[in-house]
Design a protein around this motif. Structure first.
Motif, PDB file in Angstrom:
ATOM      1  N   ASP A  22      31.179  66.833 -15.425  1.00  0.00           N
ATOM      2  CA  ASP A  22      31.541  67.890 -15.115  1.00  0.00           C
ATOM      3  C   ASP A  22      32.372  68.834 -15.894  1.00  0.00           C
ATOM      4  O   ASP A  22      32.394  69.981 -15.936  1.00  0.00           O
ATOM      5  CB  ASP A  22      31.970  67.843 -13.643  1.00  0.00           C
ATOM      6  N   ARG A  23      33.337  67.980 -16.386  1.00  0.00           N
ATOM      7  CA  ARG A  23      34.370  68.681 -17.376  1.00  0.00           C
ATOM      8  C   ARG A  23      33.829  68.763 -18.985  1.00  0.00           C
ATOM      9  O   ARG A  23      34.675  69.106 -19.678  1.00  0.00           O
ATOM     10  CB  ARG A  23      35.650  67.806 -17.292  1.00  0.00           C
ATOM     11  N   GLY A  24      32.735  68.191 -19.116  1.00  0.00           N
ATOM     12  CA  GLY A  24      32.129  68.382 -20.550  1.00  0.00           C
ATOM     13  C   GLY A  24      31.950  67.205 -21.241  1.00  0.00           C
ATOM     14  O   GLY A  24      31.609  67.289 -22.535  1.00  0.00           O
ATOM     15  N   VAL A  25      32.332  66.024 -20.817  1.00  0.00           N
ATOM     16  CA  VAL A  25      32.023  64.842 -21.768  1.00  0.00           C
ATOM     17  C   VAL A  25      30.532  64.771 -21.927  1.00  0.00           C
ATOM     18  O   VAL A  25      29.639  64.907 -20.990  1.00  0.00           O
ATOM     19  CB  VAL A  25      32.579  63.492 -20.777  1.00  0.00           C
ATOM     20  N   THR A  26      30.353  64.582 -23.318  1.00  0.00           N
ATOM     21  CA  THR A  26      29.148  64.348 -23.533  1.00  0.00           C
ATOM     22  C   THR A  26      28.725  62.818 -24.093  1.00  0.00           C
ATOM     23  O   THR A  26      27.654  62.694 -24.486  1.00  0.00           O
ATOM     24  CB  THR A  26      28.892  65.445 -25.044  1.00  0.00           C
ATOM     25  N   LEU A  27      29.735  62.003 -24.255  1.00  0.00           N
ATOM     26  CA  LEU A  27      29.454  60.567 -24.815  1.00  0.00           C
ATOM     27  C   LEU A  27      30.101  59.479 -23.750  1.00  0.00           C
ATOM     28  O   LEU A  27      31.232  59.775 -23.528  1.00  0.00           O
ATOM     29  CB  LEU A  27      30.137  60.593 -26.131  1.00  0.00           C
ATOM     30  N   LEU A  28      28.924  58.919 -23.198  1.00  0.00           N
ATOM     31  CA  LEU A  28      29.659  57.543 -22.552  1.00  0.00           C
ATOM     32  C   LEU A  28      29.459  56.460 -23.183  1.00  0.00           C
ATOM     33  O   LEU A  28      28.162  55.846 -23.450  1.00  0.00           O
ATOM     34  CB  LEU A  28      28.897  57.588 -21.051  1.00  0.00           C
ATOM     35  N   ASP A  29      30.530  55.805 -23.957  1.00  0.00           N
ATOM     36  CA  ASP A  29      30.548  54.510 -24.555  1.00  0.00           C
ATOM     37  C   ASP A  29      30.843  53.493 -23.732  1.00  0.00           C
ATOM     38  O   ASP A  29      31.623  53.135 -23.159  1.00  0.00           O
ATOM     39  CB  ASP A  29      31.185  54.736 -25.649  1.00  0.00           C
ATOM     40  N   THR A  30      30.053  52.268 -23.982  1.00  0.00           N
ATOM     41  CA  THR A  30      30.284  51.064 -23.212  1.00  0.00           C
ATOM     42  C   THR A  30      29.688  50.069 -24.045  1.00  0.00           C
ATOM     43  O   THR A  30      28.985  50.319 -25.142  1.00  0.00           O
ATOM     44  CB  THR A  30      29.570  51.150 -21.974  1.00  0.00           C
ATOM     45  N   ALA A  31      30.069  48.762 -23.893  1.00  0.00           N
ATOM     46  CA  ALA A  31      29.621  47.618 -24.495  1.00  0.00           C
ATOM     47  C   ALA A  31      29.277  46.416 -23.680  1.00  0.00           C
ATOM     48  O   ALA A  31      29.767  46.464 -22.389  1.00  0.00           O
ATOM     49  CB  ALA A  31      30.552  47.080 -25.518  1.00  0.00           C
ATOM     50  N   ASP A  32      28.321  45.781 -23.693  1.00  0.00           N
ATOM     51  CA  ASP A  32      27.725  44.830 -22.621  1.00  0.00           C
ATOM     52  C   ASP A  32      28.736  43.593 -22.525  1.00  0.00           C
ATOM     53  O   ASP A  32      28.845  42.601 -21.875  1.00  0.00           O
ATOM     54  CB  ASP A  32      26.281  44.281 -23.140  1.00  0.00           C
ATOM     55  N   MET A  33      29.698  43.297 -23.374  1.00  0.00           N
ATOM     56  CA  MET A  33      30.788  42.442 -23.331  1.00  0.00           C
ATOM     57  C   MET A  33      31.774  42.717 -22.243  1.00  0.00           C
ATOM     58  O   MET A  33      32.337  41.653 -21.623  1.00  0.00           O
ATOM     59  CB  MET A  33      31.614  42.346 -24.873  1.00  0.00           C
ATOM     60  N   TYR A  34      31.666  43.592 -21.828  1.00  0.00           N
ATOM     61  CA  TYR A  34      32.387  44.207 -20.694  1.00  0.00           C
ATOM     62  C   TYR A  34      31.721  44.120 -19.240  1.00  0.00           C
ATOM     63  O   TYR A  34      30.977  44.998 -18.976  1.00  0.00           O
ATOM     64  CB  TYR A  34      33.160  45.457 -20.533  1.00  0.00           C
ATOM     65  N   GLY A  35      31.734  42.769 -18.634  1.00  0.00           N
ATOM     66  CA  GLY A  35      31.021  42.714 -17.452  1.00  0.00           C
ATOM     67  C   GLY A  35      29.574  42.246 -17.622  1.00  0.00           C
ATOM     68  O   GLY A  35      28.915  42.591 -16.555  1.00  0.00           O
ATOM     69  N   VAL A  36      29.026  42.110 -18.653  1.00  0.00           N
ATOM     70  CA  VAL A  36      27.755  41.490 -19.026  1.00  0.00           C
ATOM     71  C   VAL A  36      26.811  42.454 -18.663  1.00  0.00           C
ATOM     72  O   VAL A  36      25.902  42.087 -17.842  1.00  0.00           O
ATOM     73  CB  VAL A  36      27.573  40.131 -18.636  1.00  0.00           C
ATOM     74  N   GLY A  37      26.907  43.736 -18.986  1.00  0.00           N
ATOM     75  CA  GLY A  37      25.769  44.702 -18.644  1.00  0.00           C
ATOM     76  C   GLY A  37      26.079  45.594 -17.450  1.00  0.00           C
ATOM     77  O   GLY A  37      25.567  46.583 -17.192  1.00  0.00           O
ATOM     78  N   ALA A  38      27.201  45.065 -16.713  1.00  0.00           N
ATOM     79  CA  ALA A  38      27.562  45.804 -15.488  1.00  0.00           C
ATOM     80  C   ALA A  38      27.956  47.383 -15.637  1.00  0.00           C
ATOM     81  O   ALA A  38      27.624  48.351 -15.130  1.00  0.00           O
ATOM     82  CB  ALA A  38      28.754  45.168 -14.990  1.00  0.00           C
ATOM     83  N   ASN A  39      28.566  47.657 -16.888  1.00  0.00           N
ATOM     84  CA  ASN A  39      28.863  48.956 -17.202  1.00  0.00           C
ATOM     85  C   ASN A  39      27.709  49.732 -17.364  1.00  0.00           C
ATOM     86  O   ASN A  39      27.743  50.979 -17.096  1.00  0.00           O
ATOM     87  CB  ASN A  39      30.062  49.211 -18.260  1.00  0.00           C
ATOM     88  N   GLU A  40      26.678  49.393 -18.114  1.00  0.00           N
ATOM     89  CA  GLU A  40      25.734  50.017 -18.349  1.00  0.00           C
ATOM     90  C   GLU A  40      24.930  50.242 -16.999  1.00  0.00           C
ATOM     91  O   GLU A  40      24.227  51.627 -16.805  1.00  0.00           O
ATOM     92  CB  GLU A  40      24.545  49.297 -19.296  1.00  0.00           C
ATOM     93  N   GLU A  41      24.896  49.371 -16.292  1.00  0.00           N
ATOM     94  CA  GLU A  41      24.139  49.764 -14.803  1.00  0.00           C
ATOM     95  C   GLU A  41      24.968  50.672 -14.013  1.00  0.00           C
ATOM     96  O   GLU A  41      24.131  51.433 -13.383  1.00  0.00           O
ATOM     97  CB  GLU A  41      24.079  48.373 -14.182  1.00  0.00           C
ATOM     98  N   LEU A  42      26.155  50.823 -14.163  1.00  0.00           N
ATOM     99  CA  LEU A  42      26.861  51.521 -13.534  1.00  0.00           C
ATOM    100  C   LEU A  42      26.595  53.006 -14.016  1.00  0.00           C
ATOM    101  O   LEU A  42      26.654  54.094 -13.433  1.00  0.00           O
ATOM    102  CB  LEU A  42      28.510  51.530 -13.802  1.00  0.00           C
TER     103      LEU A  42
END
Length: 54
Positions: A22-42
Motif C-alpha cells: 500500500d505504501r509503494g514497496v515494489t520489491l519483495l525479496d526472500t530466500a528459500d533458506m529462511y523457512g525452506v520456502g515458507a516465505n515464498e508461500e507467505l
C-alpha cells in the motif's frame, strides 16, 4: 517472517506485506533458506488478490 529467528504470526506478516505494498514497496525479496520456502508461500498468499496490481 517465519520462525527462523523466533515465533511468527502469519496474520501480522500478511498485514505487514499488505501495508508495505500500500505504501509503494515494489520489491519483495526472500530466500528459500529462511523457512525452506515458507516465505515464498507467505508472499504468494499475501499477493494472491493483488497480482494484477503488482
Amino acid at each position: 517472517m517465519n520462525e527462523f529467528y523466533e515465533a511468527s504470526d502469519e496474520t501480522e506478516a500478511l498485514a505487514t506485506i499488505d501495508l508495505a505494498l500500500d505504501r509503494g514497496v515494489t520489491l519483495l525479496d526472500t530466500a528459500d533458506m529462511y523457512g525452506v520456502g515458507a516465505n515464498e508461500e507467505l508472499v504468494g498468499r499475501a499477493i494472491r488478490h493483488r497480482r494484477i496490481e503488482i
